[in-house]
Motif scaffolding. Sequence first.
Motif, PDB file in Angstrom:
ATOM      1  N   LEU A 338      -2.503  44.035  56.793  1.00 22.69           N
ATOM      2  CA  LEU A 338      -1.449  44.750  57.503  1.00 22.69           C
ATOM      3  C   LEU A 338      -0.137  44.179  56.997  1.00 22.69           C
ATOM      4  CD1 LEU A 338      -1.863  46.906  59.807  1.00 22.69           C
ATOM      5  CD2 LEU A 338      -3.878  45.510  59.311  1.00 22.69           C
ATOM      6  N   THR A 339       0.703  45.025  56.407  1.00 18.86           N
ATOM      7  CA  THR A 339       1.934  44.557  55.774  1.00 18.86           C
ATOM      8  C   THR A 339       3.155  45.267  56.331  1.00 18.86           C
ATOM      9  OG1 THR A 339       1.997  46.176  53.974  1.00 18.86           O
ATOM     10  CG2 THR A 339       0.618  44.215  53.640  1.00 18.86           C
ATOM     11  N   LEU A 340       4.286  44.643  56.097  1.00 20.80           N
ATOM     12  CA  LEU A 340       5.578  45.219  56.432  1.00 20.80           C
ATOM     13  C   LEU A 340       6.426  45.142  55.171  1.00 20.80           C
ATOM     14  CD1 LEU A 340       6.976  46.316  59.001  1.00 20.80           C
ATOM     15  CD2 LEU A 340       7.827  44.006  59.423  1.00 20.80           C
ATOM     16  N   GLN A 341       7.012  46.258  54.776  1.00 19.27           N
ATOM     17  CA  GLN A 341       7.794  46.269  53.543  1.00 19.27           C
ATOM     18  C   GLN A 341       8.997  47.182  53.676  1.00 19.27           C
ATOM     19  OE1 GLN A 341       5.841  49.228  50.438  1.00 19.27           O
ATOM     20  NE2 GLN A 341       4.240  47.895  51.273  1.00 19.27           N
ATOM     21  N   LEU A 342       9.990  46.947  52.815  1.00 19.45           N
ATOM     22  CA  LEU A 342      11.180  47.789  52.806  1.00 19.45           C
ATOM     23  C   LEU A 342      10.787  49.217  52.458  1.00 19.45           C
ATOM     24  CD1 LEU A 342      14.357  47.371  53.013  1.00 19.45           C
ATOM     25  CD2 LEU A 342      14.330  47.554  50.519  1.00 19.45           C
ATOM     26  N   ASP A 343      11.282  50.169  53.245  1.00 20.31           N
ATOM     27  CA  ASP A 343      11.015  51.582  52.980  1.00 20.31           C
ATOM     28  C   ASP A 343      12.047  52.078  51.972  1.00 20.31           C
ATOM     29  OD1 ASP A 343      10.751  54.388  53.037  1.00 20.31           O
ATOM     30  OD2 ASP A 343       9.976  54.328  55.084  1.00 20.31           O
ATOM     31  N   THR A 344      11.625  52.203  50.720  1.00 21.21           N
ATOM     32  CA  THR A 344      12.558  52.586  49.655  1.00 21.21           C
ATOM     33  C   THR A 344      12.924  54.065  49.706  1.00 21.21           C
ATOM     34  OG1 THR A 344      10.716  52.926  48.125  1.00 21.21           O
ATOM     35  CG2 THR A 344      11.749  50.755  48.135  1.00 21.21           C
ATOM     36  N   GLN A 345      12.200  54.854  50.509  1.00 23.29           N
ATOM     37  CA  GLN A 345      12.550  56.267  50.647  1.00 23.29           C
ATOM     38  C   GLN A 345      13.682  56.459  51.649  1.00 23.29           C
ATOM     39  OE1 GLN A 345      10.742  58.500  48.528  1.00 23.29           O
ATOM     40  NE2 GLN A 345      10.228  56.435  47.827  1.00 23.29           N
ATOM     41  N   LEU A 346      13.792  55.560  52.635  1.00 18.00           N
ATOM     42  CA  LEU A 346      14.821  55.689  53.665  1.00 18.00           C
ATOM     43  C   LEU A 346      16.010  54.779  53.428  1.00 18.00           C
ATOM     44  CD1 LEU A 346      12.627  55.853  56.921  1.00 18.00           C
ATOM     45  CD2 LEU A 346      13.650  57.757  55.660  1.00 18.00           C
ATOM     46  N   THR A 347      15.828  53.696  52.666  1.00 20.96           N
ATOM     47  CA  THR A 347      16.888  52.710  52.457  1.00 20.96           C
ATOM     48  C   THR A 347      17.658  53.012  51.180  1.00 20.96           C
ATOM     49  OG1 THR A 347      15.549  51.030  53.567  1.00 20.96           O
ATOM     50  CG2 THR A 347      17.377  50.254  52.209  1.00 20.96           C
ATOM     51  N   SER A 348      18.971  52.989  51.280  1.00 17.14           N
ATOM     52  CA  SER A 348      19.818  53.208  50.113  1.00 17.14           C
ATOM     53  C   SER A 348      19.820  51.959  49.236  1.00 17.14           C
ATOM     54  CB  SER A 348      21.245  53.523  50.562  1.00 17.14           C
ATOM     55  OG  SER A 348      22.143  53.479  49.463  1.00 17.14           O
ATOM     56  N   PRO A 349      19.902  52.125  47.915  1.00 18.23           N
ATOM     57  CA  PRO A 349      19.995  50.958  47.025  1.00 18.23           C
ATOM     58  C   PRO A 349      21.248  50.116  47.238  1.00 18.23           C
ATOM     59  CG  PRO A 349      19.337  52.908  45.791  1.00 18.23           C
ATOM     60  CD  PRO A 349      19.742  53.378  47.156  1.00 18.23           C
ATOM     61  N   ASP A 350      22.253  50.686  47.899  1.00 15.89           N
ATOM     62  CA  ASP A 350      23.490  49.952  48.180  1.00 15.89           C
ATOM     63  C   ASP A 350      23.154  48.703  49.004  1.00 15.89           C
ATOM     64  OD1 ASP A 350      25.945  48.991  48.882  1.00 15.89           O
ATOM     65  OD2 ASP A 350      26.713  50.881  49.684  1.00 15.89           O
ATOM     66  N   ALA A 351      23.586  47.536  48.534  1.00 17.94           N
ATOM     67  CA  ALA A 351      23.240  46.265  49.186  1.00 17.94           C
ATOM     68  C   ALA A 351      23.749  46.204  50.617  1.00 17.94           C
ATOM     69  CB  ALA A 351      23.800  45.100  48.385  1.00 17.94           C
ATOM     70  N   SER A 352      24.817  46.913  50.921  1.00 18.68           N
ATOM     71  CA  SER A 352      25.386  46.876  52.272  1.00 18.68           C
ATOM     72  C   SER A 352      24.766  47.921  53.194  1.00 18.68           C
ATOM     73  CB  SER A 352      26.900  47.081  52.208  1.00 18.68           C
ATOM     74  OG  SER A 352      27.211  48.359  51.656  1.00 18.68           O
ATOM     75  N   ALA A 353      23.872  48.742  52.684  1.00 18.50           N
ATOM     76  CA  ALA A 353      23.280  49.815  53.475  1.00 18.50           C
ATOM     77  C   ALA A 353      22.304  49.262  54.505  1.00 18.50           C
ATOM     78  CB  ALA A 353      22.571  50.809  52.563  1.00 18.50           C
ATOM     79  N   GLU A 354      22.100  50.047  55.554  1.00 17.00           N
ATOM     80  CA  GLU A 354      21.148  49.669  56.586  1.00 17.00           C
ATOM     81  C   GLU A 354      19.727  49.710  56.020  1.00 17.00           C
ATOM     82  OE1 GLU A 354      20.940  50.524  61.318  1.00 17.00           O
ATOM     83  OE2 GLU A 354      21.097  52.285  60.022  1.00 17.00           O
ATOM     84  N   ARG A 355      18.926  48.716  56.394  1.00 15.31           N
ATOM     85  CA  ARG A 355      17.573  48.617  55.856  1.00 15.31           C
ATOM     86  C   ARG A 355      16.547  49.175  56.835  1.00 15.31           C
ATOM     87  NH1 ARG A 355      17.975  42.346  53.663  1.00 15.31           N
ATOM     88  NH2 ARG A 355      19.727  42.704  52.215  1.00 15.31           N
ATOM     89  N   PHE A 356      15.609  49.922  56.287  1.00 17.95           N
ATOM     90  CA  PHE A 356      14.505  50.463  57.067  1.00 17.95           C
ATOM     91  C   PHE A 356      13.202  49.894  56.513  1.00 17.95           C
ATOM     92  CE2 PHE A 356      17.953  53.409  57.498  1.00 17.95           C
ATOM     93  CZ  PHE A 356      17.875  53.877  58.801  1.00 17.95           C
ATOM     94  N   TYR A 357      12.249  49.662  57.412  1.00 18.31           N
ATOM     95  CA  TYR A 357      10.970  49.079  57.019  1.00 18.31           C
ATOM     96  C   TYR A 357       9.830  49.979  57.463  1.00 18.31           C
ATOM     97  CZ  TYR A 357      13.689  44.884  56.135  1.00 18.31           C
ATOM     98  OH  TYR A 357      14.606  43.998  55.646  1.00 18.31           O
ATOM     99  N   THR A 358       8.719  49.831  56.785  1.00 17.49           N
ATOM    100  CA  THR A 358       7.526  50.598  57.145  1.00 17.49           C
ATOM    101  C   THR A 358       6.311  49.681  57.117  1.00 17.49           C
ATOM    102  OG1 THR A 358       6.231  52.579  56.623  1.00 17.49           O
ATOM    103  CG2 THR A 358       7.025  51.301  54.754  1.00 17.49           C
ATOM    104  N   SER A 359       5.355  49.962  57.982  1.00 15.52           N
ATOM    105  CA  SER A 359       4.117  49.187  58.038  1.00 15.52           C
ATOM    106  C   SER A 359       3.040  49.902  57.242  1.00 15.52           C
ATOM    107  CB  SER A 359       3.664  49.008  59.488  1.00 15.52           C
ATOM    108  OG  SER A 359       4.641  48.316  60.238  1.00 15.52           O
ATOM    109  N   LYS A 360       2.219  49.133  56.550  1.00 12.76           N
ATOM    110  CA  LYS A 360       1.165  49.712  55.719  1.00 12.76           C
ATOM    111  C   LYS A 360      -0.175  49.001  55.977  1.00 12.76           C
ATOM    112  CE  LYS A 360       3.916  52.309  52.929  1.00 12.76           C
ATOM    113  NZ  LYS A 360       4.035  52.121  51.478  1.00 12.76           N
ATOM    114  N   ILE A 361      -1.249  49.757  55.845  1.00  9.68           N
ATOM    115  CA  ILE A 361      -2.580  49.185  55.702  1.00  9.68           C
ATOM    116  C   ILE A 361      -2.878  49.145  54.211  1.00  9.68           C
ATOM    117  CG2 ILE A 361      -5.050  49.562  56.022  1.00  9.68           C
ATOM    118  CD1 ILE A 361      -4.567  50.666  58.711  1.00  9.68           C
ATOM    119  N   VAL A 362      -3.179  47.967  53.703  1.00 17.25           N
ATOM    120  CA  VAL A 362      -3.516  47.779  52.292  1.00 17.25           C
ATOM    121  C   VAL A 362      -5.009  47.501  52.199  1.00 17.25           C
ATOM    122  CG1 VAL A 362      -3.241  46.230  50.316  1.00 17.25           C
ATOM    123  CG2 VAL A 362      -1.241  46.930  51.644  1.00 17.25           C
TER     124      VAL A 362
END
Length: 477
Positions: A338-362
């Motif tokens: 069970l992992t938690l990782q940055l959601d690259t579909q919702l998070t902008s590459p801009d370093a100052s942008a708000e970060r979104f995370y998603t949980s995954k089953i690996v």
Amino acid sequence: MVMAISLTENMSGLVWMKAFLSLTDETVPLRPRPLPILPPDASHTGPAPRVAVAVVVVGASLRLGRPTMASPPTLLFLFTVLALSLASHGPPPPPSPPLHATSSSSSSSSPFLSFSPPEGGLTHLVVHNRTGEVYLGAVNWVFKLSSELAKLRSHVTGPVTDNPRCYPPPCVQSCPHELAQTPNVNKLLLLDAAHNRLMACGSTSQGICQFLRLEDLFKLGEPHHRKEHYLSSVAEPATMSGVVVPPPHHLFDGGDTGGAGGKFFVGTPIEGKSEYFPTLSSRRLTANEENADMFSFVYQDEFVSSQLKIPSDTLSKFPAFDIYYVHGFHSEQFVYYLTLQLDTQLTSPDASAERFYTSKIVRLCVDDPKFYSYVEFPVGCTAGGAEYRLVQDAYVARPGARLARALGVDEHEEVLFTVFAQGQKNRAAPPRETALCLFTLRRVKERIKERIQSCYRGEGKLSLPWLLNKELACINS
């Protein structure tokens, strides 16, 4: 099948929630059912009845007792699950007082027995399934307790003269950076029953591990001379997870391994250091703790090895990208995380942008040394229109007769208990609103199989943008 209850609600009745296991590009709702944490008792008008034995971590103390369901929802998740699993078998006899336990409260009438390490900071707990003995990982210490939390043995692991910028660590070669006495936070605590030892990995010296004898915590070895011995430089607890898979004949007939070692799967965040650490890898375990092959990759040639690294292109675009491994386990021929990782579909590459995370089953096949079987899928819960997407902890257990009846499953079926925090933001300081969601492993495996088969039919996408650097469509094959 998915069950869920809200830990922030009154737990004295039935609570309905909706949960989902997302195996495609869309959320797939699964049939919710009520989960009776406390069975109705028309004759009961006093305080909430008590469940079986539970263990609680409050601050830096470990407590053993029979807490009421009115207790605050600050239970260590693993033992909340233990209480649910045991509830169907009736309450056990009261435990006798431990020799070295301390009072959990200033009140002499406290129902808890407790153990508090000298420096606080409990991070991991393992229970031996035959003896019931408890092993604890803490800051600078590993402890062995009896099943009633009496302290039996202890082993000091720190502080260590170190600097996290030293690679290799100072114990191997001199380092130009200033060294200091550094607390050693236990990052992994795993039983290797095939070799009668405990594996304790810390946050210092780039994440090297000690092997301790189960009986007395005597140090059998501390491999630290090769780069494969350095597992992680991340000190943050609850972000790294390992799974020990014993040799097949030990696993199936309980016999001695005859020197065979088994495998060790480990997942860890890397904090941008992809040149030093893989995020997921499969390592060899040897019977001799000082064997040069200890922790070497199960397979390695010039092009392929038993590891996954976060690509430099991903880190260039998203410098904050990382994968946090909350829990790992072994079931049949698979290893799961069970992992938690940055959601690259919702998070902008801009370093100052708000970060979104998603949980995954690996999931990964145990006997796949080249990691071709690696798959991951989003997972979470919804309740009252709110999404719970930040996985906090997880545990696999069989439910016991009463809970199994409530879930409509066989009591021998494996159930994945997971705790999620609300939303997809604030990974390091998640919201207090949480949900406990139950997934049967049988249904999880069915959904994964269905998704893989649909991808072979050319339906949907591979959904591995962090690894492939882009979204790729499935190909009909």
